[in-house]
Design an enzyme around this catalytic site. Sequence first.
Site, PDB file in Angstrom:
ATOM      1  N   CYS A 153     -12.758   4.359  -0.679  1.00 45.13           N
ATOM      2  CA  CYS A 153     -13.979   4.401   0.132  1.00 45.13           C
ATOM      3  C   CYS A 153     -13.707   4.957   1.522  1.00 45.13           C
ATOM      4  CB  CYS A 153     -14.587   3.008   0.242  1.00 45.13           C
ATOM      5  SG  CYS A 153     -16.088   2.946   1.239  1.00 45.13           S
ATOM      6  N   GLU A 181       0.846  -1.196   0.000  1.00 47.81           N
ATOM      7  CA  GLU A 181       0.000   0.000   0.000  1.00 47.81           C
ATOM      8  C   GLU A 181       0.878   1.241   0.000  1.00 47.81           C
ATOM      9  OE1 GLU A 181      -2.331   2.623  -0.496  1.00 47.81           O
ATOM     10  OE2 GLU A 181      -3.450   0.757  -0.243  1.00 47.81           O
ATOM     11  N   HIS A 220     -47.763   0.973   5.995  1.00 52.51           N
ATOM     12  CA  HIS A 220     -48.279   2.334   5.830  1.00 52.51           C
ATOM     13  C   HIS A 220     -48.040   3.105   7.133  1.00 52.51           C
ATOM     14  CE1 HIS A 220     -50.944   5.630   4.666  1.00 52.51           C
ATOM     15  NE2 HIS A 220     -51.425   5.572   5.899  1.00 52.51           N
TER      16      HIS A 220
END
Length: 453
Positions: A40, A32, A434
């Site tokens: 991200c 890395e 609902h």
Amino acid sequence: MQNFDYIIIGSGQAGIPLAFSLSKEGTVAIIEKGFLGGTCVNNGCIPTKAYVASARRVWDAFHGDDLGVEIPEGTKANLKKIKERKDELVNESRSNIQRAIKKNEKITLYHGEAHFLSNYEVKVGDTILTAKKIFINVGARAVVPEEYREVPFYTNENILEITDIPQHLIIIGGSYIGLEFAQIFKRFGSEVTIIERNKQLINREDKTVTDVVAEIMKAEGVDVVFNAKNITIKENNKDGITLKIDTKELKGSHLLLAIGRCPNTDTLQLQNTTIKLDDKNYIKVDNYCQTNLEGIFAIGDCNGEGSFTHTSYNDFQIVEDFLFKKKQRKISDRITTYGLFIDPPLGRIGMTKKEAIEKGYEILVAYRPMTKVNRAKEKAEKQGFMEAIIDAKTNLFLGACILGVGGDEIINGITNLMYAKKPYTVLRDSVHIHPTVSELIPTMLENLKPSVK
């Protein structure tokens, strides 16, 4: 020469879970060059959505009257504190990855930029690593055209590091990244102008979407300049930057480039290998993320098969299944899905109307504006609409979009149905809670109409 069973170049959302999976089978080297976690974690989803949340709180404070709430004047965004909160979230994610790697005796982390010496040899710093299986997870970065390189500019990465709110932010590019930052900084208190070379925003979307997104930006107070074909930098000094767009001049304090993304494959020295690239420098892969070389895979944004965290993670799942399981997961099984995280957000799955028609489908369309969704009206968030695209011959969903309150979450219900390959009638005949926004999707599906080309 250091010998490993596996080498992973890059620690993004495909590389990290793959490292821990591979460590159960053998030794793993992770290389890395920057911070752990990839786009991200560091300058993508986590930090930008933290800013979106802060911007929403500012918006709430200025819209209390919409719901009969009197909020005293004086609300303002404190970018230093907003950034501190963002940094805490980012650092937590990085630290969790760091600790997990440190605890795993099978994983060795190398900091530095990876360069291929040959097909199966990689150099990082002064160390040469070799393995029979190598996984390239180097991601992508913002495109910076030559004409902007001699002036101060920001990309999605370094604009997250500023602590003073721009007086006037000029954004080149009216697509997903540009739109998110436009709304964020407008809500923080900046004057914002988007410069778009096309006649509409996010050019890949249907006009129904782009028109509403333009209305949302206008309602926020964001200026948009369309059809900006000729853009030149006329002047740059301590007072900011001046752009010349055709014959008009525009002055701003900060410039954000949101023109597009390109893969980081140019850093790998792939000329020393026989790995094949396409004409945009993405690494060519098969259905299982494997390159033209056996044992070498490209995962995440650098393979050109997806540009999202969820597609990167799915690449990991595909590779893991290919190596250790039943070889049943494939890139070709993936249905395109994504979000535009402005407020209200867009959730998209499958094809647009334009794509479906171009592919020769006979389509039926269901449509319902949020002004006819009671839950949206009760929330005083009536911008947007819901839309579904149905194959007239099979009754299967070809695609859908929900641009409106909760759209980024609600779309996943249709996603599940599409993966299950079930007809739209299953959703049409279902009973939802609902009052919710999603309960109107079955109602919407009762009124399918042929598409007007």
